[in-house]
Design a protein around this motif. Structure first.
Motif, short mmCIF file in Angstrom:
data_model
loop_
_atom_site.label_atom_id
_atom_site.label_comp_id
_atom_site.label_asym_id
_atom_site.label_seq_id
_atom_site.Cartn_x
_atom_site.Cartn_y
_atom_site.Cartn_z
N LEU A 1 23.30 40.73 44.08
CA LEU A 1 24.09 41.05 42.87
C LEU A 1 25.57 40.50 42.65
CD1 LEU A 1 23.82 42.69 40.27
CD2 LEU A 1 25.02 44.51 41.47
N GLU A 2 25.87 39.60 41.87
CA GLU A 2 27.04 39.00 41.78
C GLU A 2 28.03 39.88 41.00
OE1 GLU A 2 26.85 34.80 40.70
OE2 GLU A 2 28.54 34.56 41.92
N VAL A 3 29.07 40.25 41.46
CA VAL A 3 29.69 41.30 40.88
C VAL A 3 30.98 40.65 40.15
CG1 VAL A 3 30.88 43.62 40.67
CG2 VAL A 3 28.84 42.98 42.23
N LEU A 4 31.66 39.87 40.91
CA LEU A 4 32.80 38.92 40.41
C LEU A 4 32.53 37.56 40.56
CD1 LEU A 4 35.70 40.84 42.35
CD2 LEU A 4 34.87 41.16 40.07
N LYS A 5 32.44 36.85 39.36
CA LYS A 5 31.95 35.47 39.18
C LYS A 5 33.26 34.47 39.08
CE LYS A 5 27.69 37.17 37.22
NZ LYS A 5 27.13 37.23 35.89
N GLY A 6 34.29 34.50 39.99
CA GLY A 6 35.32 33.81 39.76
C GLY A 6 36.35 34.31 38.91
N ILE A 7 37.30 35.14 39.64
CA ILE A 7 38.24 35.64 38.59
C ILE A 7 39.49 35.04 38.81
CG2 ILE A 7 39.48 38.05 38.31
CD1 ILE A 7 36.68 38.23 37.57
N ASP A 8 40.30 34.70 37.76
CA ASP A 8 41.71 34.17 37.90
C ASP A 8 42.47 35.07 37.22
OD1 ASP A 8 41.10 31.14 39.11
OD2 ASP A 8 39.83 31.42 37.33
N MET A 9 43.65 35.39 37.89
CA MET A 9 44.43 36.37 37.43
C MET A 9 45.62 36.14 38.16
SD MET A 9 43.42 40.31 36.63
CE MET A 9 42.00 40.21 36.50
N THR A 10 47.06 36.48 37.09
CA THR A 10 48.29 36.37 37.89
C THR A 10 48.88 37.68 37.28
OG1 THR A 10 48.37 33.97 37.75
CG2 THR A 10 50.48 35.06 38.22
N VAL A 11 49.66 38.41 38.05
CA VAL A 11 50.57 39.57 37.93
C VAL A 11 51.75 39.32 38.31
CG1 VAL A 11 50.50 42.12 38.20
CG2 VAL A 11 48.30 40.97 38.18
N GLN A 12 52.50 39.38 37.52
CA GLN A 12 54.23 39.09 37.97
C GLN A 12 54.66 40.51 38.26
OE1 GLN A 12 55.32 36.24 37.94
NE2 GLN A 12 53.71 35.31 36.54
N ARG A 13 55.78 40.22 39.35
CA ARG A 13 56.51 41.64 39.73
C ARG A 13 57.05 42.23 38.28
NH1 ARG A 13 58.80 42.48 44.61
NH2 ARG A 13 58.26 40.49 45.02
N GLY A 14 56.76 43.57 38.33
CA GLY A 14 57.19 44.47 37.33
C GLY A 14 56.42 44.54 36.14
N GLU A 15 55.28 43.78 36.13
CA GLU A 15 54.28 43.68 35.04
C GLU A 15 53.43 44.72 34.98
OE1 GLU A 15 52.23 40.08 35.03
OE2 GLU A 15 50.98 40.67 33.23
N VAL A 16 52.97 45.34 34.08
CA VAL A 16 51.83 46.20 33.93
C VAL A 16 50.59 45.62 33.28
CG1 VAL A 16 50.89 48.53 33.13
CG2 VAL A 16 53.37 48.40 33.79
N LEU A 17 49.37 45.42 34.12
CA LEU A 17 48.46 44.87 33.56
C LEU A 17 47.23 45.79 33.52
CD1 LEU A 17 46.90 41.40 34.75
CD2 LEU A 17 45.68 43.28 34.94
N CYS A 18 46.75 45.95 32.33
CA CYS A 18 45.52 46.84 32.08
C CYS A 18 44.31 46.03 31.98
CB CYS A 18 45.78 47.47 30.80
SG CYS A 18 47.43 48.99 30.98
N LEU A 19 43.39 46.43 32.84
CA LEU A 19 41.97 45.87 32.86
C LEU A 19 41.22 46.81 32.10
CD1 LEU A 19 41.31 45.13 36.66
CD2 LEU A 19 40.98 43.50 34.73
N ILE A 20 40.48 46.22 31.06
CA ILE A 20 39.44 46.98 30.39
C ILE A 20 38.02 46.13 30.37
CG2 ILE A 20 41.26 47.83 28.84
CD1 ILE A 20 40.41 45.94 26.66
N GLY A 21 37.06 46.99 29.82
CA GLY A 21 35.91 46.45 30.00
C GLY A 21 34.80 47.48 30.27
N PRO A 22 33.55 46.85 29.72
CA PRO A 22 32.37 48.00 29.98
C PRO A 22 32.35 48.36 31.44
CG PRO A 22 31.60 45.80 29.29
CD PRO A 22 33.02 45.60 29.33
N SER A 23 31.50 49.42 31.70
CA SER A 23 31.13 49.50 33.14
C SER A 23 30.24 48.78 33.69
CB SER A 23 30.68 51.09 33.17
OG SER A 23 29.75 51.48 32.30
N GLY A 24 30.35 48.29 35.11
CA GLY A 24 29.76 47.46 35.49
C GLY A 24 30.14 45.93 35.44
N SER A 25 31.42 45.82 34.52
CA SER A 25 32.01 44.37 34.67
C SER A 25 32.50 44.23 35.72
CB SER A 25 32.87 44.61 33.29
OG SER A 25 34.06 45.42 33.57
N GLY A 26 32.93 44.77 36.82
CA GLY A 26 33.53 44.29 37.90
C GLY A 26 35.09 44.68 38.10
N LYS A 27 35.55 45.41 36.94
CA LYS A 27 36.97 45.75 36.81
C LYS A 27 37.51 46.69 38.51
CE LYS A 27 36.61 48.85 33.84
NZ LYS A 27 35.27 49.05 33.26
N SER A 28 36.60 47.63 38.62
CA SER A 28 36.97 48.55 39.64
C SER A 28 36.89 47.89 40.89
CB SER A 28 35.97 49.71 39.88
OG SER A 28 36.54 50.59 38.75
#
Lengths: 250, 352
Positions: free
Chosen positions: A14-41
């Protein structure tokens, strides 16, 4: 602060993450949303190496998560080294996970005293300040089971903050709470964001994401579908999948 | 909604009508006649038991004497040799349980290790020691060791074709005669400890498994190492599951120590046997042993209760009353109110 390039993760087939690209800067607040099972957690848990990634590159503060690069090779970090890295990243769980056999105060000082070997007197003083900050100054001697869910989650935030983390991870921090208790927890998180804490928040609170988030990332099926400014993504999503999700949630 | 009285029936009486106030009515409790019958039967049996234990007599040979010879029992109850036997029994119990718990924790952690060699060897240990009777194991340690290894050598030596390499740092190895080293007491303690370790490991493992994974994750997220997490977070919580069966094991061990009488250890049972072997007062001395075993298992039962209360910290809002409180309550017919989990922690309403 956090840099992800083509991160892959699979449980067996079961592939849970299929190539995630993401950048979080210092001091940034990034919110991850999406349906359950989408791999956020799962992605969140990869950041402090609670899960091992199978492919791609993930780094926190310029250092690879779980590995050390020596020339052309990646050396896996020892348990102790991984723990050292984790101690710089705070994490708040959906189910709070406070230590039930310890008082609220001991929960908060457990990290500083046992992991950082900080002296117990000042650590207790600091713990009291943190409790005051999350509005629970009177619960110092209470045990977790004597607190409501909202109170427990605020203690959990104080416990994470006691380690002076440079990054805070929130894994659906309000999903297990009664609706009337959600507000207190979100208030604490909002004030943290205002102070410039770098935060990655997996959440279903669209209102919080819009108001506090600097970036919103919508994930589905193990990929990032859409990301950008909260108002843009949440009010005029470009992708059909995002539109469908928001139509259901809002 | 009051129904009109059915035709042909008189109207309902005033007492059952809606206008009567239920709070002023007399309550008639349900009768339980069979409880009285059962109580009477039990009372008769108890009376018969008391009679045969204390007041009945029997003619043995030419003399008529009390059936249970309590006088003889009392005479030997505190005999010096019996008291010495008690000390040995208690020593063996404590040694076997402490060693058993330590071995058990080590084996349990080994079995839960992802390393196949570690978990496999722990499995083999448990398989062997649970799979053979403890009596056989005791004989093995007592006679088997000195038969198989007449001279025990401490340190290691490797025999090569032309040399013998001695590994310890001093020249001569320390070699002793097995029979002088493995005394019957040591064989007994060893046998009971190793056997108990196998059982304790399963109890400890059950305790460790019972702790929620979230606890380990939370500890990890704070930067705690695996060892620290086990020691400070998992084991203290596992104790709640570990304590009751361990109390059981301790009580069981207290009685199992009587088996070492077969390998020439003079513990409580053997001490009473030695006396009855000379004066033929077999039954009274069996009673002496039984009374002492009962006394110590009772002490252990109460002790276990308080240990359980200690490890219930934070897990329940209210603790059950102590046996002493229960006794007082049943005597005075006053219900004991549940106490807060800790004296200094006031009960806090579950909602803000």
């Amino acid at each position: 602060m956090v840099e992800a390039r083509s991160v892959h993760k699979a449980y067996g087939r079961l592939e849970v993450l299929k190539g995630i690209d993401m950048t979080v800067q210092r001091g940034e607040v990034l919110c991850l949303i999406g349906p359950s099972g989408s791999g956020k957690s799962t992605f969140l848990r990869c950041i402090n190496h609670l899960e091992k990634i199978d492919g791609g590159e993930l780094s926190v503060d310029g250092e690879l998560v779980g590995y050390r690069q020596v020339g052309n090779r990646l050396h896996e970090l020892k348990d102790r080294e991984v723990c050292g890295k984790r101690s710089e990243i705070g994490m708040v769980f959906q189910r709070f996970n406070l230590f039930p056999h310890m008082s609220v105060l001991d929960n908060i000082t457990s990290g500083p005293v046992w992991v950082k070997r900080a002296p117990s007197g000042p650590s207790k003083e600091r713990a009291r300040q943190l409790l005051d900050r999350v509005g629970l100054a009177d619960k110092v001697a209470a045990y977790p089971n004597q607190l409501s869910g909202g109170q427990q989650q605020r203690v959990a935030i104080a416990r994470a903050l006691a380690m002076d983390p440079k990054l805070m991870l929130f894994d659906e921090p309000t999903s297990a709470l009664d609706p009337e208790l959600v507000g207190d927890v979100l208030d604490v998180m909002r004030s943290l964001a205002d102070e410039g804490m770098t935060m990655i928040v997996v959440t279903h609170e669209i209102g919080f994401a819009r108001e506090v988030g600097d970036t919103v990332v919508f994930m589905d099926g193990g990929v990032v579908v859409e990301q950008g400014d909260p108002t843009e993504v949440l009010t005029s999503p470009k992708h059909e999948r995002t539109q469908a999700f928001l139509a259901k949630v809002l | 909604m009051t129904e009109p009285p059915a035709p042909g029936h008189p109207p309902a009486t005033v007492a059952t009508g809606p206008s009567a106030d239920p709070s002023t009515m007399k309550i008639v409790p349900v009768r339980h006649p069979w409880r009285w019958v059962a109580s009477a039967v039990i009372l008769v049996i108890v009376a018969m038991l008391v009679n045969t234990l204390l007041f009945s007599h029997v003619v043995r040979g030419q003399t008529r004497e009390g059936r249970f010879q309590w006088g003889v029992v009392g005479h030997y109850l505190f005999a010096p040799s019996v008291l010495r036997g008690i000390v040995v029994t208690l020593e063996l119990t404590v040694i076997a349980m402490v060693a058993g718990v330590v071995i058990g924790i080590i084996l349990a952690v080994m079995r839960l290790s992802p390393n196949r060699l570690l978990s496999g060897s722990a499995w083999v240990y448990i398989w062997f020691f649970r799979g053979t009777p403890v009596l056989v194991q005791l004989f093995f340690w007592y006679v088997g060791i000195s038969y198989l290894y007449p001279h025990l050598t401490f340190g290691a030596s490797i025999a090569l074709p032309h040399y013998t390499v001695h590994l310890p740092f001093w020249q001569g190895l320390w070699t002793v005669n097995s029979t002088t080293l493995v005394t019957s007491f040591l064989a007994g303690a060893l046998g009971l400890s190793l056997n108990e370790g196998a059982y304790m490991s399963e109890i400890v493992r059950a305790g460790i498994i019972s702790v929620d994974d979230g606890q380990t994750e939370a500890a990890a997220s704070l930067g705690m190492t695996k060892g620290l997490t086990m020691r400070r977070i998992v084991l203290p919580q596992a104790m709640r599951v570990i304590i009751p069966p361990t109390g059981n094991e301790t009580i069981s061990m207290l009685k199992t120590t009587s088996l070492v009488s077969t390998i020439a250890v003079v513990e409580l049972f053997q001490a009473t046997q030695n006396i009855s072997n000379t004066n033929y007062e077999i039954v009274p001395l069996l009673l002496v042993a039984s009374l002492w075993y009962l006394f110590f298992t009772s002490v252990l039962t109460v002790g276990q209760y308080y240990v359980e209360r200690y490890y219930a910290r934070g897990s329940t809002r209210a603790l059950p009353p102590t046996p002493f409180q229960q006794l007082r309550a049943s005597l005075t017919h006053v219900r004991v109110r549940p106490q807060p989990a800790l004296a200094e922690v006031p009960w806090v309403a579950p909602h803000e």
